[in-house]
Write a protein that holds these residues in place. Structure first.
Motif, short mmCIF file in Angstrom:
data_model
loop_
_atom_site.label_atom_id
_atom_site.label_comp_id
_atom_site.label_asym_id
_atom_site.label_seq_id
_atom_site.Cartn_x
_atom_site.Cartn_y
_atom_site.Cartn_z
N ASN A 225 -5.46 53.83 41.38
CA ASN A 225 -4.45 54.27 42.34
C ASN A 225 -3.16 54.75 41.69
N THR B 141 5.17 55.88 47.60
CA THR B 141 3.80 55.79 48.09
C THR B 141 3.35 54.35 47.89
N PRO C 280 5.71 57.64 55.26
CA PRO C 280 4.78 58.79 55.23
C PRO C 280 3.50 58.53 54.46
N ASN C 281 3.60 57.73 53.37
CA ASN C 281 2.45 57.57 52.49
C ASN C 281 2.17 56.10 52.21
N ALA C 282 1.11 55.60 52.81
CA ALA C 282 0.71 54.22 52.57
C ALA C 282 -0.80 54.10 52.73
N GLU C 283 -1.41 53.35 51.84
CA GLU C 283 -2.83 53.08 51.91
C GLU C 283 -3.02 51.57 51.96
N ARG D 262 4.65 55.15 42.83
CA ARG D 262 3.50 54.57 43.51
C ARG D 262 3.58 53.05 43.34
#
Length: 252
Positions: A187, A148, A164-167, A128
């Motif tokens: 997070n 991520t 695919p995974n990002a905030e 992450r």
């Protein structure tokens, strides 16, 4: 005397405000326009590029600028190079306001990277990652879609990263160590990626990473022109005092 400050940093805003408050010079602060809604600067401001070194030199001559100060971000190497060339062409006194880089202290776990692309090669194992970078710097991380990502930026990331995974967090600093520690903990961040910007306004994430024993991929500063420089706003103000005195003696 007209002073043109190439800005976009906290230091540039503080320097412009201090010079304007003295009343012995006409200050203009120039912003590159990379932020959609820049913070109010408190002095006359222009937004947008000049058209390279030649365009900046033409502006200096057309506007009778007497002093040029480069107070842009330490990673704005192209703008800094153009500023030095324009100063040489026009002969105006020139100063680069370059705050000192951060230095690792005991407890820091820094991994140095020469470029953003090198920083994107964090490793094969999914982790992450907190990307504390400008929105124009994050595209190389699409080459590592296994991670991520948490991306914090002043303006929204559009288009978003093709992973695919990002905030995304939209926020404007400064950020305290306590705030950044909470962000990293909430997070589950395992790696921080940052530029070595220097200064206090964005140091919170570095101190928070140290406290949480999180490694930081630190992107080294680019090579900048060897120009007269100041590390602080106070030093820049002292330099301006001298430049204005010399100009007055010459009758400029």
């Amino acid at each position: 005397m007209k002073i043109l400050i190439l800005g976009g940093t906290t230091d540039s805003r503080q320097l412009a405000g201090a010079l304007d408050a003295r009343g012995d010079a006409e200050v203009t602060l120039s912003l590159a326009g990379r932020t959609a809604a820049p913070r109010a600067q408190g002095v006359p401001t222009r937004v947008g590029g000049f058209g390279g070194a030649e365009g900046l030199a033409n502006f200096i001559e057309a506007e009778s600028i007497g002093v040029l100060i480069d107070a842009t971000h330490p990673y704005a190497d192209r703008i800094s190079a153009n500023a030095e060339l324009a100063a040489e062409k026009t002969g105006v006194p020139f100063l680069a306001l370059r705050r000192a880089p951060w230095v690792a202290v005991p407890g820091d776990r820094w991994i140095e990277a020469a470029t953003v692309a090198e920083a994107a090669a964090i490793g094969p194992d999914p982790v992450r990652v907190f990307l504390a970078l400008g929105r124009k710097d994050i595209a190389p991380f699409e080459s590592a879609p296994q991670h991520t990502y948490l991306v914090r930026s002043v303006d929204p990331i559009d288009p978003p990263l093709a992973v695919p995974n990002a905030e995304y967090v939209t926020a404007r600093g400064p950020f305290s160590e306590a705030d950044d520690r909470m962000l990293l903990e909430q997070n589950g961040i395992e790696v921080v990626v940052s530029k070595n910007s220097g200064g206090e306004a964005s140091y919170g994430k570095i101190a928070a990473a140290r406290a949480l024993h999180i490694p930081v991929v630190m992107i080294r500063r680019p090579d900048l022109p060897d120009a007269p420089s100041a590390a602080t706003v106070s030093e820049a103000l002292a330099w301006c005092d001298h430049a204005l005195t010399v100009a007055a003696m010459r009758g400029v």
